[in-house]
Motif scaffolding. Sequence first.
Motif, PDB file in Angstrom:
ATOM      1  N   PRO A 105     -20.604  -2.850  44.231  1.00 29.86           N
ATOM      2  CA  PRO A 105     -21.623  -2.305  43.337  1.00 29.86           C
ATOM      3  C   PRO A 105     -21.744  -3.095  42.043  1.00 29.86           C
ATOM      4  CG  PRO A 105     -19.594  -1.094  43.023  1.00 29.86           C
ATOM      5  CD  PRO A 105     -19.322  -2.101  44.120  1.00 29.86           C
ATOM      6  N   SER A 106     -22.871  -2.881  41.344  1.00 31.78           N
ATOM      7  CA  SER A 106     -22.956  -3.281  39.949  1.00 31.78           C
ATOM      8  C   SER A 106     -22.290  -2.188  39.123  1.00 31.78           C
ATOM      9  CB  SER A 106     -24.418  -3.447  39.522  1.00 31.78           C
ATOM     10  OG  SER A 106     -25.008  -4.538  40.187  1.00 31.78           O
ATOM     11  N   THR A 107     -21.706  -2.577  38.001  1.00 33.78           N
ATOM     12  CA  THR A 107     -20.968  -1.625  37.173  1.00 33.78           C
ATOM     13  C   THR A 107     -21.905  -0.894  36.220  1.00 33.78           C
ATOM     14  OG1 THR A 107     -18.980  -2.997  37.256  1.00 33.78           O
ATOM     15  CG2 THR A 107     -19.107  -1.370  35.491  1.00 33.78           C
ATOM     16  N   ILE A 108     -21.864   0.436  36.251  1.00 31.96           N
ATOM     17  CA  ILE A 108     -22.629   1.235  35.297  1.00 31.96           C
ATOM     18  C   ILE A 108     -21.888   1.221  33.960  1.00 31.96           C
ATOM     19  CG2 ILE A 108     -23.438   3.563  34.746  1.00 31.96           C
ATOM     20  CD1 ILE A 108     -23.771   4.014  37.757  1.00 31.96           C
ATOM     21  N   PRO A 109     -22.562   0.868  32.855  1.00 27.52           N
ATOM     22  CA  PRO A 109     -21.866   0.769  31.564  1.00 27.52           C
ATOM     23  C   PRO A 109     -21.255   2.100  31.133  1.00 27.52           C
ATOM     24  CG  PRO A 109     -24.076  -0.187  31.443  1.00 27.52           C
ATOM     25  CD  PRO A 109     -23.983   0.524  32.746  1.00 27.52           C
ATOM     26  N   ASP A 110     -20.086   2.028  30.504  1.00 25.96           N
ATOM     27  CA  ASP A 110     -19.516   3.225  29.900  1.00 25.96           C
ATOM     28  C   ASP A 110     -20.096   3.404  28.492  1.00 25.96           C
ATOM     29  OD1 ASP A 110     -18.238   1.132  28.587  1.00 25.96           O
ATOM     30  OD2 ASP A 110     -16.268   2.079  28.592  1.00 25.96           O
ATOM     31  N   LEU A 111     -19.720   4.464  27.839  1.00 32.58           N
ATOM     32  CA  LEU A 111     -20.101   4.798  26.454  1.00 32.58           C
ATOM     33  C   LEU A 111     -21.582   5.130  26.291  1.00 32.58           C
ATOM     34  CD1 LEU A 111     -18.032   2.169  24.402  1.00 32.58           C
ATOM     35  CD2 LEU A 111     -17.324   4.391  25.306  1.00 32.58           C
ATOM     36  N   GLY A 112     -22.305   5.296  27.397  1.00 31.62           N
ATOM     37  CA  GLY A 112     -23.705   5.705  27.304  1.00 31.62           C
ATOM     38  C   GLY A 112     -23.801   7.216  27.183  1.00 31.62           C
ATOM     39  N   THR A 113     -24.353   7.700  26.077  1.00 30.73           N
ATOM     40  CA  THR A 113     -24.435   9.143  25.822  1.00 30.73           C
ATOM     41  C   THR A 113     -25.873   9.634  25.936  1.00 30.73           C
ATOM     42  OG1 THR A 113     -22.496   9.158  24.371  1.00 30.73           O
ATOM     43  CG2 THR A 113     -24.062  10.962  24.104  1.00 30.73           C
ATOM     44  N   THR A 114     -26.046  10.747  26.644  1.00 32.51           N
ATOM     45  CA  THR A 114     -27.345  11.410  26.768  1.00 32.51           C
ATOM     46  C   THR A 114     -27.180  12.863  26.341  1.00 32.51           C
ATOM     47  OG1 THR A 114     -28.002   9.978  28.607  1.00 32.51           O
ATOM     48  CG2 THR A 114     -29.205  12.039  28.339  1.00 32.51           C
ATOM     49  N   VAL A 115     -28.044  13.309  25.426  1.00 31.08           N
ATOM     50  CA  VAL A 115     -27.957  14.664  24.875  1.00 31.08           C
ATOM     51  C   VAL A 115     -29.152  15.479  25.359  1.00 31.08           C
ATOM     52  CG1 VAL A 115     -27.837  16.045  22.763  1.00 31.08           C
ATOM     53  CG2 VAL A 115     -26.759  13.780  22.835  1.00 31.08           C
ATOM     54  N   THR A 116     -28.875  16.700  25.827  1.00 31.29           N
ATOM     55  CA  THR A 116     -29.934  17.605  26.268  1.00 31.29           C
ATOM     56  C   THR A 116     -29.904  18.881  25.439  1.00 31.29           C
ATOM     57  OG1 THR A 116     -28.505  18.634  27.931  1.00 31.29           O
ATOM     58  CG2 THR A 116     -29.802  16.754  28.633  1.00 31.29           C
ATOM     59  N   ASN A 117     -31.058  19.530  25.333  1.00 32.74           N
ATOM     60  CA  ASN A 117     -31.107  20.870  24.760  1.00 32.74           C
ATOM     61  C   ASN A 117     -30.662  21.880  25.810  1.00 32.74           C
ATOM     62  OD1 ASN A 117     -32.027  20.476  22.080  1.00 32.74           O
ATOM     63  ND2 ASN A 117     -34.105  20.096  22.827  1.00 32.74           N
ATOM     64  N   VAL A 118     -30.080  22.985  25.348  1.00 31.80           N
ATOM     65  CA  VAL A 118     -29.555  24.007  26.253  1.00 31.80           C
ATOM     66  C   VAL A 118     -30.005  25.384  25.789  1.00 31.80           C
ATOM     67  CG1 VAL A 118     -27.455  25.147  27.069  1.00 31.80           C
ATOM     68  CG2 VAL A 118     -27.523  22.668  26.924  1.00 31.80           C
ATOM     69  N   SER A 119     -30.477  26.203  26.729  1.00 34.35           N
ATOM     70  CA  SER A 119     -30.630  27.636  26.492  1.00 34.35           C
ATOM     71  C   SER A 119     -29.785  28.359  27.528  1.00 34.35           C
ATOM     72  CB  SER A 119     -32.095  28.063  26.585  1.00 34.35           C
ATOM     73  OG  SER A 119     -32.618  27.795  27.874  1.00 34.35           O
ATOM     74  N   CYS A 120     -29.374  29.588  27.210  1.00 36.75           N
ATOM     75  CA  CYS A 120     -28.337  30.244  28.005  1.00 36.75           C
ATOM     76  C   CYS A 120     -28.732  31.673  28.347  1.00 36.75           C
ATOM     77  CB  CYS A 120     -27.033  30.219  27.200  1.00 36.75           C
ATOM     78  SG  CYS A 120     -25.645  31.057  27.969  1.00 36.75           S
ATOM     79  N   ASN A 121     -28.475  32.073  29.594  1.00 37.44           N
ATOM     80  CA  ASN A 121     -28.654  33.446  30.051  1.00 37.44           C
ATOM     81  C   ASN A 121     -27.448  33.787  30.908  1.00 37.44           C
ATOM     82  OD1 ASN A 121     -29.396  35.906  31.072  1.00 37.44           O
ATOM     83  ND2 ASN A 121     -31.341  35.221  31.944  1.00 37.44           N
ATOM     84  N   GLY A 122     -26.545  34.612  30.376  1.00 42.85           N
ATOM     85  CA  GLY A 122     -25.272  34.808  31.052  1.00 42.85           C
ATOM     86  C   GLY A 122     -24.490  33.505  30.984  1.00 42.85           C
ATOM     87  N   THR A 123     -24.115  32.973  32.142  1.00 46.18           N
ATOM     88  CA  THR A 123     -23.476  31.648  32.168  1.00 46.18           C
ATOM     89  C   THR A 123     -24.447  30.569  32.637  1.00 46.18           C
ATOM     90  OG1 THR A 123     -22.674  31.934  34.443  1.00 46.18           O
ATOM     91  CG2 THR A 123     -21.226  32.675  32.649  1.00 46.18           C
ATOM     92  N   ALA A 124     -25.669  30.978  32.999  1.00 45.78           N
ATOM     93  CA  ALA A 124     -26.666  30.023  33.488  1.00 45.78           C
ATOM     94  C   ALA A 124     -27.266  29.241  32.323  1.00 45.78           C
ATOM     95  CB  ALA A 124     -27.762  30.746  34.254  1.00 45.78           C
ATOM     96  N   LEU A 125     -27.351  27.935  32.488  1.00 52.52           N
ATOM     97  CA  LEU A 125     -27.897  27.060  31.455  1.00 52.52           C
ATOM     98  C   LEU A 125     -29.218  26.470  31.925  1.00 52.52           C
ATOM     99  CD1 LEU A 125     -24.663  25.026  30.558  1.00 52.52           C
ATOM    100  CD2 LEU A 125     -25.488  27.139  29.491  1.00 52.52           C
ATOM    101  N   THR A 126     -30.176  26.419  31.033  1.00 48.90           N
ATOM    102  CA  THR A 126     -31.415  25.683  31.268  1.00 48.90           C
ATOM    103  C   THR A 126     -31.389  24.443  30.393  1.00 48.90           C
ATOM    104  OG1 THR A 126     -32.649  27.697  31.796  1.00 48.90           O
ATOM    105  CG2 THR A 126     -33.927  25.752  31.175  1.00 48.90           C
ATOM    106  N   LEU A 127     -31.481  23.281  31.019  1.00 50.10           N
ATOM    107  CA  LEU A 127     -31.386  22.004  30.315  1.00 50.10           C
ATOM    108  C   LEU A 127     -32.781  21.434  30.107  1.00 50.10           C
ATOM    109  CD1 LEU A 127     -28.477  20.436  32.418  1.00 50.10           C
ATOM    110  CD2 LEU A 127     -28.311  21.973  30.452  1.00 50.10           C
ATOM    111  N   SER A 128     -33.051  20.953  28.913  1.00 51.72           N
ATOM    112  CA  SER A 128     -34.347  20.346  28.615  1.00 51.72           C
ATOM    113  C   SER A 128     -34.143  19.130  27.719  1.00 51.72           C
ATOM    114  CB  SER A 128     -35.286  21.357  27.947  1.00 51.72           C
ATOM    115  OG  SER A 128     -34.715  21.862  26.753  1.00 51.72           O
ATOM    116  N   GLY A 129     -35.182  18.322  27.608  1.00 48.27           N
ATOM    117  CA  GLY A 129     -35.069  17.062  26.888  1.00 48.27           C
ATOM    118  C   GLY A 129     -34.963  17.231  25.381  1.00 48.27           C
ATOM    119  N   THR A 130     -34.353  16.247  24.750  1.00 47.45           N
ATOM    120  CA  THR A 130     -34.259  16.191  23.292  1.00 47.45           C
ATOM    121  C   THR A 130     -35.130  15.060  22.770  1.00 47.45           C
ATOM    122  OG1 THR A 130     -32.274  14.824  23.560  1.00 47.45           O
ATOM    123  CG2 THR A 130     -31.941  17.162  23.081  1.00 47.45           C
TER     124      THR A 130
END
Length: 529
Positions: A105-130
């Motif tokens: 394989p080609s190597t996927i770079p480390d240290l790449g951070t992606t942040v998402t917005n989160v809303s919560c209902n019980g333990t269920a999370l809805t992820l959306s873009g930032t």
Amino acid sequence: MAIMRVLPVVLLAAGASAQPVPTVPTLPITIPITIATTTSTTSTTSSTAPATCTCTGGTPTRQSFTTGVGTGSCGHLDADGNPGFFPLACGGLYFGGAGVSTPLPSTIPDLGTTVTNVSCNGTALTLSGTTPADTGGNRCSGGTNHHNACASNADCPGGACKFLTCSNAGCLFGPPLPVPNGSHSGAATSTCVINTVAANGAGTGDCAAGTTTSYNLPLGSALFLAGDLMPMRCSGGTAPGANCTGGGACGTTTACPGGGTCVNDTGRCTDNGGPCCSDGDCNVGATCESAACVGGTNDGKGCITAADCPGAGAHCRTFIQPCPICDPTTNTCDGGPNNGLTCTPGASPVDGDFPTSHDCPPATSLGIGTLSIGFKLDTGTITQTAVDTADQVNVFCGFCKNKTLNSFARKCDGAATGANCTGDGNCPAGQHCLPIACNPANGNADCAAATGFTSCGQRTSGAFTSNDVARTIVETGSPAGSQTTGGAAQPQTLVSIFCIPPTFNTLVDSAADLPGPGAAVLQGTVQLQ
């Protein structure tokens, strides 16, 4: 007796002003609302209590995922009658059919951070873009404000504002991704890939299990056919790692600052590890390869893959740099249009083609186009099984093709009935020149109207290796386990299987065997905030 009245209610939509989202004008919206009145009874209303979040540590608002250095196996290929014949490495990127010649394989770079917005209902999370404003940390690349904070391109005269960790359309996904072709004499087809989010991220998760499910993050993968940017590099002096290649490429030099020495960074002979630019520089029977073994019994000798480097802990380290390097010693760009400018490494120096950084982009003149990738991430086990059509067996990904010439259609807006094209300039305004995607499960039906390209298939049957013709791709992710809002980052593995269209560059499509399937495993850590 009930009397019905319709009252106009005016709502004002407030304009957004934060960059890079454009200001939305205030709009009056008239909505008719029906109100029922009665002369004999009194009505009462009840409301449902708002959803309650039960994540440990409180209600989260963000989740971040940071890639790490992959270890171990996170999947495999199955062939008919030959299950598990080819392992898929964690932290690896795979592409192409059985005819791929680029070592994987080609190597996927480390240290790449992606942040998402989160809303919560019980333990269920809805992820959306930032947005870039949500996450901050954006930096100018190039121009008079290079390496300083920015909110938009307007803050970067002569350069560009790089949105590094957000997850809405226009944000970058991970550091620049080098794809070196370490096959014998294959370095010229090495590419640098810049991944940009094409549509706002969206998916679901669960904080009790630490899962991410079908996180949809479509990418536009811009390809730069760079080959090896630095055949000769400085050793020592005040600019270690800097490009010192002369006008004659490998073997020709320029002076290195501060007393450094210009050394060969192109290849090593397989017999004695001597520096080389071609096979002619090696003894009879030996070859010049674009990587060298580190450790093991063949330490220092030329290699193509890790299999050429026996011994515990030994690996094959490439000399190819298809992306400019952010030198971790001097924190300056080596190669590319920002050569010599300040940079922050976006990854660890895990191989000779790292660390890369968006402070050090490739030259735009090397670009050969942008591929649309349907990237969808999951912590579970995902599979894709190839189908047989009338014209080709073991097809994972379909694009309309001429089965005799094994060439693929290009049409305006990627429509079977669209006009033939070789670039966007051949299409009406607003349309793009694209391949025609088809579903191989439908046989050739999706390509019936694509005159001259009526077969649905990929370049070569199978996936990722010629060891056998793959029937099924299996990728296995892993959840983080119970997450605590504000707690420490926890290990998590995200996996994705997708289709890669043709680049229509003959050299690249041949080396990468495109169009065909792709697979990626992102091994890293996740944190709920």
